[in-house]
Design an enzyme around this catalytic site. Structure first.
Site, PDB file in Angstrom:
ATOM      1  N   ASP A 155       0.851  -1.185   0.000  1.00 47.89           N
ATOM      2  CA  ASP A 155       0.000   0.000   0.000  1.00 47.89           C
ATOM      3  C   ASP A 155       0.889   1.238   0.000  1.00 47.89           C
ATOM      4  O   ASP A 155       1.674   1.441   0.920  1.00 47.89           O
ATOM      5  CB  ASP A 155      -0.893  -0.044   1.245  1.00 47.89           C
ATOM      6  CG  ASP A 155      -1.925   1.075   1.259  1.00 47.89           C
ATOM      7  OD1 ASP A 155      -2.079   1.755   0.224  1.00 47.89           O
ATOM      8  OD2 ASP A 155      -2.564   1.262   2.312  1.00 47.89           O
ATOM      9  N   LYS A 204     -16.353   4.773  -6.519  1.00 47.58           N
ATOM     10  CA  LYS A 204     -17.412   5.766  -6.275  1.00 47.58           C
ATOM     11  C   LYS A 204     -18.504   5.715  -7.339  1.00 47.58           C
ATOM     12  O   LYS A 204     -19.079   6.745  -7.719  1.00 47.58           O
ATOM     13  CB  LYS A 204     -16.830   7.188  -6.198  1.00 47.58           C
ATOM     14  CG  LYS A 204     -15.763   7.331  -5.102  1.00 47.58           C
ATOM     15  CD  LYS A 204     -15.410   8.763  -4.856  1.00 47.58           C
ATOM     16  CE  LYS A 204     -14.187   8.857  -3.944  1.00 47.58           C
ATOM     17  NZ  LYS A 204     -13.715  10.221  -3.784  1.00 47.58           N
ATOM     18  N   ASP A 240     -21.297   4.698  -6.915  1.00 46.07           N
ATOM     19  CA  ASP A 240     -22.551   5.134  -6.283  1.00 46.07           C
ATOM     20  C   ASP A 240     -22.802   6.623  -6.532  1.00 46.07           C
ATOM     21  O   ASP A 240     -23.935   7.066  -6.689  1.00 46.07           O
ATOM     22  CB  ASP A 240     -22.522   4.831  -4.779  1.00 46.07           C
ATOM     23  CG  ASP A 240     -21.280   5.394  -4.085  1.00 46.07           C
ATOM     24  OD1 ASP A 240     -20.190   5.361  -4.703  1.00 46.07           O
ATOM     25  OD2 ASP A 240     -21.413   5.881  -2.947  1.00 46.07           O
ATOM     26  N   SER A 273      46.074  23.487  -1.505  1.00 44.80           N
ATOM     27  CA  SER A 273      46.927  24.379  -2.291  1.00 44.80           C
ATOM     28  C   SER A 273      48.030  24.902  -1.367  1.00 44.80           C
ATOM     29  O   SER A 273      47.756  25.322  -0.243  1.00 44.80           O
ATOM     30  CB  SER A 273      46.078  25.533  -2.821  1.00 44.80           C
ATOM     31  OG  SER A 273      46.907  26.437  -3.516  1.00 44.80           O
ATOM     32  N   LYS A 290      52.772  19.922  -2.765  1.00 40.60           N
ATOM     33  CA  LYS A 290      52.641  18.811  -3.713  1.00 40.60           C
ATOM     34  C   LYS A 290      53.582  18.961  -4.906  1.00 40.60           C
ATOM     35  O   LYS A 290      54.320  18.039  -5.248  1.00 40.60           O
ATOM     36  CB  LYS A 290      51.196  18.718  -4.241  1.00 40.60           C
ATOM     37  CG  LYS A 290      50.142  18.428  -3.204  1.00 40.60           C
ATOM     38  CD  LYS A 290      48.756  18.347  -3.828  1.00 40.60           C
ATOM     39  CE  LYS A 290      48.313  19.633  -4.511  1.00 40.60           C
ATOM     40  NZ  LYS A 290      48.162  20.801  -3.628  1.00 40.60           N
ATOM     41  N   SER A 305      42.913  17.533  -5.812  1.00 40.53           N
ATOM     42  CA  SER A 305      41.959  16.401  -5.784  1.00 40.53           C
ATOM     43  C   SER A 305      41.331  16.211  -4.400  1.00 40.53           C
ATOM     44  O   SER A 305      41.639  15.244  -3.704  1.00 40.53           O
ATOM     45  CB  SER A 305      42.620  15.109  -6.278  1.00 40.53           C
ATOM     46  OG  SER A 305      43.911  14.924  -5.762  1.00 40.53           O
TER      47      SER A 305
END
Lengths: 71, 550, 297
Positions: free
Chosen positions: B28, B84, B86, B386, B390, B458
């Site tokens: 449901d 519905k 009815d 930075s 590296k 990275s």
């Protein structure tokens, strides 16, 4: 192939009467356990609707229309 | 609505009931558009859909949406309960009009069986018994229909297909492959083919649970033994006369379920059958308007949206189209950080592009090139803020290797951005593509026998993991862990100053996060240390791991 | 395949997935009928191999004597690895179901389970929970994720699509797995009958010493039982529909002495089984939800 177990989904909005429909099938299958039914009653507006309609169908009282706007 | 929905869990209520004829499980789910994913969960579980239509409103846009989601998830049997009745005075004409609209709607989908029943849930008409108030309706009531409905499953081949869940090996004498056949049956003596190796063998023994049997059928919990020793492990597929294929690039329809949106280039884990592999969304071809089915251009995909995408996998998998096999054509995408199930999807077709491309093995191999150069090829990936040092480290390391007679290549951030990647910006998808290209170049250079050194900030774990996956095992991650305060103090290029002044948006460490590597091979804080000292440390690691002779 | 075969196949598929993908699984064994079914399924799932994980019984020290005897006999008969865990701290503090109410459940069940999972480093634990047990479980997933404190975060649960279960977790997190999610109480009994699965004798009606308390028949299983003023022990023909700690488990008067009679009685039952577990009567569904967040199964 007809399996002994059928898994189905019911799709519809609250206004479509989905809970009432499911409630009927569960109730009529006579396996809705008493406390689950009580929980359903408290669950929501839709739950109340279901309970009322079950009362309506399962008792011999015939309801006249009139409370439809609450749906 | 989006705000309100944040954090709403994906709930489906399961209810159980039995009649004398059948057992039922009802999934449901709420029907509103923001609950599309809930409905998809319920639909993936179900074999049949009961869709409610309000007789006073007829077929609405939501009816179309419900049918579309169910069809997408593989449901082929539909019941429309026109409720519905009815309220429309049990009008046959009204029902006929709605029935016609439903037939028109369903012509669009691959539905095999569509039953349309007029009901009134509140009055109990045609729910569990035929209604006396709608004598004009000659069909079964809802419950009676559900009790006898045949369920249409895959319309694909009936060939035998079983994904291996695990290998059962209690002792040396027994080796069985356990799984649940998705389709077809198999008997002792039949020949099966193992994918992806495509080796064949005959079935020597079959167990269903703990019972020895001579044959088994789809859906049973089986253990198969083969008549000869061939390589089979979890993720392999055993088949006979099926339509499975292997491939690493697929066109898929996905339903996005995560709060986080989807951008092309993102990397996930994909689970299909019993295989789990890395997967990258290459592009979004279009999204599908969930209400109308129209194809709409889209750059991003948000929660509850359906998109048609192309996916590249980290390795070849065994699959089929969803149309042929619900089991080997359905997939989920798993977020690699949060582990959430971000999306579900179905395989539409193979990517032809891939069929035209096959990896050509050259006669001169990487091993031969390495031998000629007298070295082992590998990549050293430097990551850090930075100004962490590296480039200086990479430069010194390259000089050191060069002087030892090694053949090297240094890929530096700015240099690559000025050439190979000058078409890329700094938004998410470009950032991912930047790293992907660098990693592919590093891999090609490794294949040429060269030692590659890279120096890129990275900052994201996922991107670095992608690089590691592309480059392979000869990969050494060096985390240059110099703290932000020290990097900012150095501020060689004046970038921190500019970033603090708000002149650079999304600057790592200032206005964008740096995700610290979880398992780098080397961690170096350059604060107060000489470049030589730091490079010594990297050299020691490279010798220890056997990439350089000690 | 009939519906029991389908449910069986589904449960076995789930167990095999967990065994293949999870680092260190365990099966919780509570000695009750659902545990008996789970154990039986595990034996089938991996046959001819023994289940590739141990079984864990969290003992509150207040279980029925017949349960403990059945447990030990079962483990010996099948040759499975059975671990028992008792929260010794709780025992030392004298925590008991008479004086400590919900704190008893917390210390001897919830805390004990967490301690046991942490001690052994289990990453996935099978439990016998079913969705039909009560309303709050109707939406429970088959794979339920817990953080490093064993807490259940409703926002951190995953959609379950087709048969593609996502078992990826971070270090410290764990999964509760419910392979019987889609079984009903009737299915459990029918399966027990069909497969001839041994179950504790407490499920069969027998003359037993009981006191009537708040409409429940509580069995006087040993000398530790405390009687309230006015309560007197009577012998009644009683059986149990669920099993737990004897002072907290209500029996029902019954004449069912064979499996067939039990199944017949169950199918006719209108009261869901959990109403016979005293612990649930205070608070209902919301208290269950709360206990789930805290790490109770």
């Amino acid at each position: 192939m007809r399996d002994d177990l059928l898994k189905f989904i019911t799709c519809g909005s609250v206004d479509d009467g989905k809970s009432t429909l499911i409630g009927h099938m569960l109730y009529d299958a006579k396996l809705i356990f008493a406390d689950q039914k009580r929980a359903l009653e408290l669950d929501s507006r839709a739950g109340r609707q279901m309970e009322r309609s079950i009362t309506r169908c399962c008792s011999t009282v015939l309801w006249r229309s009139g409370s439809r706007e609450s749906q | 609505m989006a705000e309100r929905e944040q954090g709403i869990t994906i709930d489906v209520a399961y209810r159980y009931f039995k009649t004398g004829k059948r057992s039922f499980i009802v999934a449901d789910t709420p029907g509103h558009e923001e609950y599309t994913r809930n409905m998809a969960v319920g639909a993936s579980f179900a074999e049949l859909a009961v869709i409610l239509v309000d007789a006073t409103h007829g077929v609405l846009i939501q009816t179309k949406r419900h049918a579309r989601i169910c069809a997408l998830m593989g449901i082929r049997s539909f019941v429309f309960a026109v409720n519905k009745m009815d309220l429309v005075h049990y009008s046959e004409q009204r029902f006929a009009k709605i029935e016609k609209d439903i037939r028109i709607l369903m012509a669009e989908f691959d539905a095999v069986r569509v039953q349309i029943i007029p009901v009134s849930a509140t009055e109990g008409d045609n729910i569990t018994a035929r209604s006396k108030r709608m004598q004009w309706y000659k069909g079964a009531c809802l419950l009676a229909y559900l009790e006898t409905a045949d369920v249409i499953k895959d319309k694909g081949s009936e060939g035998f297909l079983m994904a291996v869940q695990r290998v059962c090996r209690p002792n040396h004498a027994f080796r069985g492959f356990q799984g649940q056949p998705a389709s077809g049956g198999i008997a002792v003596g039949d020949t099966v083919r193992v994918y992806p190796s495509k080796e064949t063998a005959a079935v020597a023994e079959i167990l269903v649970g703990d019972k020895r049997v001579s044959s088994c059928e789809a859906g049973q919990p089986v253990t198969l033994c083969l008549d000869r020793e061939i390589d089979v492990s979890r993720g392999c597929v055993l088949e006979r006369e099926s339509t499975v294929k292997t491939g690493a690039m697929l066109a898929v329809s996905v339903l996005w379920m995560d709060d986080k949106s989807l951008a092309p280039g993102r990397n996930f884990l994909m689970k299909l059958g019993t295989q789990t592999v890395p997967a990258t969304i290459l592009n979004i071809k279009y999204k599908v308007d969930i209400n109308t089915g129209a194809e709409v251009f889209a750059e991003m995909i948000y929660k509850n949206e359906i998109a048609f995408c192309e996916i590249a996998l980290g390795s070849k998998i065994v699959y089929d189209t969803f149309e042929n096999s619900r089991e080997l054509g359905s997939l989920i995408l798993i977020d690699r950080i949060t582990n959430m199930t971000s999306a579900c999807g179905i395989v539409e077709h193979a990517l032809l592009r891939e069929n035209n491309l096959t990896w050509q093995d050259t006669d001169v191999t990487r091993a031969l090139r390495e031998t000629q150069l007298g070295q082992k090829a590998f990549t050293v990936w430097m990551t850090g803020l930075s100004g962490a040092g590296k480039s200086a480290l990479a430069n010194e390391l390259e000089k050191r290797l060069f002087s030892m007679g090694r053949h090297t290549m240094l890929l530096d951030g700015d240099n690559v951005r000025l050439g190979l990647n000058k078409d890329l910006g700094f938004e998410e998808k470009d950032r991912i593509e930047n790293i992907r290209r660098i990693a592919e170049v590093a891999r090609l250079m490794n294949d040429a026998g060269l030692i590659v050194l890279t120096a890129f900030i990275s900052p994201f774990c996922l991107d670095r993991r992608m690089a590691r996956e592309i480059i392979g095992t000869e990969f050494t991650e060096v985390y240059v862990s110099t703290p932000l305060a020290e990097c900012e103090r150095r501020d060689v290029k004046g970038l921190y100053k500019a970033a603090r002044a708000g002149k650079i948006a999304q600057f790592t460490g200032v206005s964008s996060v740096y995700e610290v590597p979880e398992h780098p091979e080397v961690v170096i804080d350059t604060t107060g240390r000489s470049v030589e000292e730091c490079v010594d440390e990297i050299m020691t690691e490279l010798k220890k791991s056997g990439l350089l002779p000690s | 395949m009939d519906h029991l075969e389908e449910l069986e196949a589904e449960a076995i598929y789930i167990m095999r997935e967990v065994a293949a993908e999870c680092e260190k699984p365990v099966m919780l064994y509570s000695i009750g009928k659902d545990s008996s079914v789970m154990l039986h399924l595990a034996l089938k799932a991996f046959y001819p191999e023994k289940p590739p994980f141990p079984f864990l019984h969290v003992n509150t020290t207040w279980k029925f004597k017949e349960m403990i005897a059945f447990r030990d006999e079962t483990a010996a008969r099948l040759g499975i690895e059975l671990l028992e865990y008792i929260n010794e701290d709780g025992v030392r503090q004298g925590i008991n179901p008479f004086d400590h109410g919900s704190a008893y459940t917390d210390v001897m069940k919830t805390q004990a389970l967490r301690q046991a999972l942490d001690r052994y480093g289990f990453t996935a634990a099978f439990g016998g929970g079913r969705r039909d047990e009560e309303k709050s479980r109707a939406k429970e997933r088959i794979f339920s994720f817990r953080n490093e404190n064993h807490a259940w975060d409703p926002k951190n649960q995953r959609p379950e699509m087709w048969k593609l279960f996502n078992t990826q977790i971070q270090k410290g997190e764990s999964i509760r797995v419910f392979p019987l999610s889609n079984w009903t109480e009737a299915d459990i009994w029918q399966y027990i009958r069909r497969e001839d699965i041994p179950i504790v004798s407490l499920y069969y009606a027998k003359p037993r010493p009981v006191v009537s308390r708040n409409g429940n028949l509580i069995m006087v299983d040993d000398e530790r039982m405390r009687l309230l003023p006015g309560e007197k022990v009577e012998t009644k023909m009683v059986r149990f529909r669920t099993l737990g700690c004897y002072p907290l488990t209500g029996g029902v008067e019954s004449e069912a002495v064979t499996l067939d009679e039990i199944v017949k009685e169950t199918l006719a039952a209108v009261e869901s089984e959990r109403t016979s577990r005293v612990i649930d009567s205070d608070g209902g569904a919301s208290s269950m939800e709360k206990r789930k967040r805290e790490g109770y199964f």
